[in-house]
Design an enzyme around this catalytic site. Structure first.
Site, PDB file in Angstrom:
ATOM      1  N   CYS A  90      -2.360  -0.263   7.301  1.00 28.91           N
ATOM      2  CA  CYS A  90      -1.204   0.927   6.895  1.00 28.91           C
ATOM      3  C   CYS A  90      -1.556   1.323   8.757  1.00 28.91           C
ATOM      4  O   CYS A  90      -0.078   1.743   9.015  1.00 28.91           O
ATOM      5  CB  CYS A  90      -2.105   1.657   6.177  1.00 28.91           C
ATOM      6  SG  CYS A  90      -1.783   0.464   4.741  1.00 28.91           S
TER       7      CYS A  90
ATOM      8  N   CYS B 190      -6.005   2.183   5.941  1.00 28.72           N
ATOM      9  CA  CYS B 190      -6.724   1.030   6.612  1.00 28.72           C
ATOM     10  C   CYS B 190      -5.744   0.226   7.878  1.00 28.72           C
ATOM     11  O   CYS B 190      -4.846   0.620   8.232  1.00 28.72           O
ATOM     12  CB  CYS B 190      -6.745   0.127   5.064  1.00 28.72           C
ATOM     13  SG  CYS B 190      -4.637  -0.424   4.700  1.00 28.72           S
TER      14      CYS B 190
ATOM     15  N   GLU C  30       1.145   3.404   2.008  1.00 27.89           N
ATOM     16  CA  GLU C  30       1.991   4.019   3.352  1.00 27.89           C
ATOM     17  C   GLU C  30       2.747   2.831   3.361  1.00 27.89           C
ATOM     18  O   GLU C  30       3.817   3.745   3.509  1.00 27.89           O
ATOM     19  CB  GLU C  30       0.639   4.178   3.768  1.00 27.89           C
ATOM     20  CG  GLU C  30      -0.806   5.017   4.178  1.00 27.89           C
ATOM     21  CD  GLU C  30      -1.419   4.424   3.289  1.00 27.89           C
ATOM     22  OE1 GLU C  30      -1.600   3.482   2.534  1.00 27.89           O
ATOM     23  OE2 GLU C  30      -3.005   4.677   4.547  1.00 27.89           O
TER      24      GLU C  30
ATOM     25  N   HIS D  82       1.130  -0.990  -0.093  1.00 28.35           N
ATOM     26  CA  HIS D  82       0.263   0.139   0.108  1.00 28.35           C
ATOM     27  C   HIS D  82       1.394   1.053  -0.206  1.00 28.35           C
ATOM     28  O   HIS D  82       1.923   1.134   0.735  1.00 28.35           O
ATOM     29  CB  HIS D  82      -1.161   0.101   1.358  1.00 28.35           C
ATOM     30  CG  HIS D  82      -1.773  -1.205   1.337  1.00 28.35           C
ATOM     31  ND1 HIS D  82      -3.010  -1.113   1.914  1.00 28.35           N
ATOM     32  CD2 HIS D  82      -1.690  -2.385   0.294  1.00 28.35           C
ATOM     33  CE1 HIS D  82      -3.487  -1.964   1.566  1.00 28.35           C
ATOM     34  NE2 HIS D  82      -3.132  -2.812   1.354  1.00 28.35           N
TER      35      HIS D  82
END
Length: 161
Positions: free
Chosen positions: A98, A95, A67, A65
């Site tokens: 993360c 999420c 992040e 992701h």
């Protein structure tokens, strides 16, 4: 934006719009690669430390992701897994994965654009970034360039349908 129970959002600071605009540039790069357009930028003392975007499709890695990619790059660049003194800008509310990485990296401040009512854990579904039982809590600022970030995601998914 209504504040969910148990979430303390901090007001935007000077420079937040500038850095979120850079995170949006990263999101647009993700879109060009066929990735969900989410971008992130890590900043310390108003200087860029690292930046990245979603790479889950490109790398066949479910943890890639924006992040996590950015935190990994920031830690490598600083030579330390603790990213104290940094602010993470991300175009979409983080999420659970993360948020966990953010807490483990000790990032003191997170600024996000669009809320994520389906998976967001920094205010929408829950609040891992400020959970009282965790050993670190981050200050959260939500909604910076939210419409631009949400529009980018809407258009991406509309084109996929």
């Amino acid at each position: 934006m209504n504040e969910p129970v148990g979430v303390r959002f901090s007001p935007p600071l000077q420079g937040d719009v500038l850095w979120m605009a850079r995170a949006l540039e990263m999101a647009r790069l993700a879109e060009v690669r066929g990735e969900v357009p989410v971008g992130a930028v890590l900043v310390r003392e108003e200087a860029l430390v690292a930046e990245g975007h979603n790479l889950t499709v490109t790398t066949a890695d479910p943890t890639a992701h924006a992040e996590v990619v950015t935190l990994r790059r920031g830690a490598a660049r600083q030579g330390d897994w603790r990213l104290e003194g940094c602010t993470l800008y991300v175009t979409l509310e983080p999420c659970a994965l993360c948020c966990g990485a953010i807490v483990l990296a000790r990032v003191p401040r997170v600024v996000y654009g669009a809320p994520d009512p389906k998976a967001g854990m920094a205010g929408s579904l829950g609040n891992l970034l400020q959970h009282p039982r965790l050993n670190h809590r981050a200050q959260v600022t939500a909604g910076v360039l939210a419409e631009e970030a949400a529009s980018l995601l809407r258009e991406f998914f509309r084109a996929k349908r």
